[in-house]
Design an enzyme around this catalytic site. Structure first.
Site, PDB file in Angstrom:
ATOM      1  N   ASN A 219      38.290 120.416 113.146  1.00  0.00           N
ATOM      2  CA  ASN A 219      39.337 120.703 114.135  1.00  0.00           C
ATOM      3  C   ASN A 219      40.695 120.130 113.745  1.00  0.00           C
ATOM      4  O   ASN A 219      41.614 120.089 114.562  1.00  0.00           O
ATOM      5  CB  ASN A 219      38.932 120.182 115.524  1.00  0.00           C
ATOM      6  CG  ASN A 219      38.734 118.672 115.537  1.00  0.00           C
ATOM      7  OD1 ASN A 219      38.760 118.015 114.493  1.00  0.00           O
ATOM      8  ND2 ASN A 219      38.525 118.109 116.709  1.00  0.00           N
ATOM      9  N   HIS A 220      40.841 119.690 112.496  1.00  0.00           N
ATOM     10  CA  HIS A 220      42.135 119.192 112.041  1.00  0.00           C
ATOM     11  C   HIS A 220      43.103 120.362 111.846  1.00  0.00           C
ATOM     12  O   HIS A 220      42.696 121.457 111.460  1.00  0.00           O
ATOM     13  CB  HIS A 220      41.978 118.414 110.739  1.00  0.00           C
ATOM     14  CG  HIS A 220      41.195 117.154 110.913  1.00  0.00           C
ATOM     15  ND1 HIS A 220      40.654 116.455 109.852  1.00  0.00           N
ATOM     16  CD2 HIS A 220      40.837 116.464 112.022  1.00  0.00           C
ATOM     17  CE1 HIS A 220      40.010 115.386 110.305  1.00  0.00           C
ATOM     18  NE2 HIS A 220      40.119 115.376 111.626  1.00  0.00           N
TER      19      HIS A 220
ATOM     20  N   GLU B  47      50.664 122.272 113.004  1.00  0.00           N
ATOM     21  CA  GLU B  47      51.280 123.330 113.803  1.00  0.00           C
ATOM     22  C   GLU B  47      52.794 123.188 113.866  1.00  0.00           C
ATOM     23  O   GLU B  47      53.326 122.068 113.853  1.00  0.00           O
ATOM     24  CB  GLU B  47      50.738 123.317 115.242  1.00  0.00           C
ATOM     25  CG  GLU B  47      49.298 123.761 115.354  1.00  0.00           C
ATOM     26  CD  GLU B  47      48.796 123.797 116.786  1.00  0.00           C
ATOM     27  OE1 GLU B  47      47.732 124.406 117.008  1.00  0.00           O
ATOM     28  OE2 GLU B  47      49.452 123.220 117.674  1.00  0.00           O
TER      29      GLU B  47
ATOM     30  N   HIS C 101      47.115 116.891 113.110  1.00  0.00           N
ATOM     31  CA  HIS C 101      45.905 116.196 113.549  1.00  0.00           C
ATOM     32  C   HIS C 101      45.019 115.965 112.331  1.00  0.00           C
ATOM     33  O   HIS C 101      44.582 116.919 111.688  1.00  0.00           O
ATOM     34  CB  HIS C 101      45.177 117.066 114.581  1.00  0.00           C
ATOM     35  CG  HIS C 101      43.813 116.581 114.982  1.00  0.00           C
ATOM     36  ND1 HIS C 101      42.809 117.422 115.396  1.00  0.00           N
ATOM     37  CD2 HIS C 101      43.282 115.327 115.034  1.00  0.00           C
ATOM     38  CE1 HIS C 101      41.727 116.733 115.696  1.00  0.00           C
ATOM     39  NE2 HIS C 101      41.998 115.457 115.468  1.00  0.00           N
TER      40      HIS C 101
ATOM     41  N   SER D 180      49.970 122.516 124.269  1.00  0.00           N
ATOM     42  CA  SER D 180      49.757 121.100 123.995  1.00  0.00           C
ATOM     43  C   SER D 180      50.826 120.322 124.761  1.00  0.00           C
ATOM     44  O   SER D 180      51.803 120.899 125.241  1.00  0.00           O
ATOM     45  CB  SER D 180      49.854 120.809 122.498  1.00  0.00           C
ATOM     46  OG  SER D 180      48.861 121.522 121.780  1.00  0.00           O
TER      47      SER D 180
ATOM     48  N   HIS E 255      42.158 113.024 124.582  1.00  0.00           N
ATOM     49  CA  HIS E 255      42.753 113.256 123.265  1.00  0.00           C
ATOM     50  C   HIS E 255      42.949 114.738 122.994  1.00  0.00           C
ATOM     51  O   HIS E 255      43.402 115.119 121.911  1.00  0.00           O
ATOM     52  CB  HIS E 255      41.894 112.625 122.165  1.00  0.00           C
ATOM     53  CG  HIS E 255      40.686 113.420 121.759  1.00  0.00           C
ATOM     54  ND1 HIS E 255      39.813 113.972 122.663  1.00  0.00           N
ATOM     55  CD2 HIS E 255      40.199 113.743 120.527  1.00  0.00           C
ATOM     56  CE1 HIS E 255      38.838 114.601 122.025  1.00  0.00           C
ATOM     57  NE2 HIS E 255      39.057 114.480 120.734  1.00  0.00           N
ATOM     58  N   GLY E 256      42.589 115.584 123.953  1.00  0.00           N
ATOM     59  CA  GLY E 256      42.747 117.015 123.766  1.00  0.00           C
ATOM     60  C   GLY E 256      42.065 117.768 124.887  1.00  0.00           C
ATOM     61  O   GLY E 256      41.830 117.221 125.976  1.00  0.00           O
ATOM     62  N   ALA E 257      41.737 119.036 124.606  1.00  0.00           N
ATOM     63  CA  ALA E 257      41.064 119.854 125.618  1.00  0.00           C
ATOM     64  C   ALA E 257      39.580 119.519 125.706  1.00  0.00           C
ATOM     65  O   ALA E 257      38.999 119.536 126.786  1.00  0.00           O
ATOM     66  CB  ALA E 257      41.251 121.331 125.297  1.00  0.00           C
TER      67      ALA E 257
ATOM     68  N   LYS F 105      44.851 125.599 109.654  1.00  0.00           N
ATOM     69  CA  LYS F 105      43.555 124.967 109.867  1.00  0.00           C
ATOM     70  C   LYS F 105      42.928 124.576 108.535  1.00  0.00           C
ATOM     71  O   LYS F 105      43.185 125.191 107.512  1.00  0.00           O
ATOM     72  CB  LYS F 105      42.602 125.919 110.599  1.00  0.00           C
ATOM     73  CG  LYS F 105      43.053 126.314 111.996  1.00  0.00           C
ATOM     74  CD  LYS F 105      43.024 125.152 112.953  1.00  0.00           C
ATOM     75  CE  LYS F 105      41.599 124.695 113.230  1.00  0.00           C
ATOM     76  NZ  LYS F 105      41.572 123.672 114.307  1.00  0.00           N
TER      77      LYS F 105
END
EC number: 6.5.1.8
Length: 398
Positions: A162-163, A166, A180, A310, A327-329, A397
């Protein structure tokens, strides 16, 4: 929103900031709360979900002990974001060349630089630290081919899973760079090695655990100090990895946009780490596994999925969350399940308007595999306030 659920099956309660949580994650949190050295309570963030070793989205305060698997193997994984002086009107209609320029600068997946790209002073400092660790634990050296060359050449690389990197636009149409990543192969090796060492220690000492993944090092025992030294080195490495990636990204962007300034650094923050902090009157080892520090006034980054918003946030210093937030969704579906459930057409539809890979290799990162970031943010309104809302236009990604 306040705490939505409290588990009281262990030695301490577990405060949960969501009612969207699977039973396996509840089981993991209960097991953590049964450990005798957990201080006061455990907090579970709104993005909480089942993890390997310990629950992702958990904040665990411990006295006189550390659980290596609660920190995990991507030690120091986290975020970095910068706001540029560029605006949306200055971006070209075709963003693919920008994505390719970033991909040419930053190795992704298992790739790495052909030689170290960071300054010699940084390498020397990191080199001294890892040499001390490897001298005491030479087995780590055998877990990676040409370990010195590998860790130095992986500085400034993204990795996989998931790194991501963007380019985003905020509510004022300002351009942000957000990324990330963590401590790459060397952090994984350090984490894996000490997790295994803790399990062997528990077996040798015949300690009964709620789950074997919760093996720990008690303060004062043979390997405790060694683990603390190693985990902090890996966290420093992860921080430097993000700094170097950001430098290389900005360098690549200057080839496309010769004139821009960096107007603000939001933060360079870990979300898989352990630190020494004071909470509820005691100095503790606070492990945030999938959570960031949100002390009063502290800036943080909460990313959504590759097709969602984000947020740049400011902490409210909520004591019950140990001054933490999500830390995220957070995943609602495993990678395997996502690949089975969704198609490339689904991915293309859900990432419409984003310049990114849309092939089967990133299908497990499809937005629908994640929780609704708006709901996650609503559930932590007691923990943070939103400073900026970002929407990605380019996503790289691993």
């Amino acid at each position: 929103m306040p705490v939505k659920m409290v588990l009281e099956k262990g030695k301490v309660p577990v405060n949960i900031y969501t009612d969207e949580i699977e039973s396996s994650a509840l089981d993991q949190l209960t097991q953590i709360s049964q450990l005798p050295f957990v201080h006061h309570h455990v907090a579970a963030m709104p993005d909480v979900h089942t993890g390997i070793g310990a629950t992702v989205g958990s904040v665990i305060p411990t006295k006189s002990a550390i659980i290596p698997s609660a920190v995990g193997v991507d030690i120091g994984c986290g975020m970095n974001a910068l706001r540029l002086s560029l605006t949306a009107t200055q971006l070209p209609d075709n963003l693919k060349p920008i994505r390719l320029a970033i991909e040419n600068s930053i190795p992704v997946g298992f790739n790495q630089h052909s030689r170290a790209s960071v300054a010699n002073s940084t390498l020397k400092q990191l080199d001294k630290g890892i040499d001390n660790i490897l001298a005491k634990h030479p087995t780590i050296s055998k877990m990676m081919k040409r370990i010195h060359d590998t860790w130095t050449c992986q500085l400034g690389t993204l990795g996989g899973g998931n790194h991501f990197i963007e380019l985003c636009l905020d509510e004022n149409q300002a351009v942000w760079v957000m990324l990330h990543s963590g401590s790459r192969g060397i952090g994984n090796n350090i984490g894996t090695y000490f997790i295994d060492l803790a399990r062997k220690d528990m077996e040798r000492l015949q300690v009964q655990l709620p789950h074997r993944d919760l093996a720990y090092f008690p303060e004062g025992t043979q390997y405790f100090d060694d683990y603390v030294e190693a985990v902090h080195w890996a966290q420093d490495y992860a921080m430097e990895n993000r700094r170097e990636m950001m430098r290389l990204i900005l360098e690549s962007l200057r080839k496309v946009f010769p004139y821009f300034e960096i107007t603000k650094e939001a933060i360079n923050c870990h979300h898989n780490y352990v630190s020494i902090e004071e909470h509820f009157g005691e100095k503790v080892y606070l492990t945030r596994k999938g959570a960031i520090s949100a002390r009063e006034g502290q800036l943080g980054i909460i990313p959504g999925s590759m097709g969602a918003k984000s947020y740049i946030v400011r902490g409210k210093g909520n004591a019950d969350s140990f001054c933490s937030c999500s830390h995220g969704a957070g995943r609602r579906m495993s990678r395997t399940a996502a690949k089975k459930h969704f198609s490339r057409e689904d991915l293309e539809r859900q990432t419409a308007g984003v310049e990114c890979r849309k092939d089967s290799g990133v299908l497990d990162e499809i937005p629908s595999a994640y929780k609704d970031i708006d709901v996650v943010m609503e559930n932590q309104s007691d923990l943070v306030e939103v400073v900026h809302t970002l929407k990605q236009v380019v996503c790289v990604k691993g």
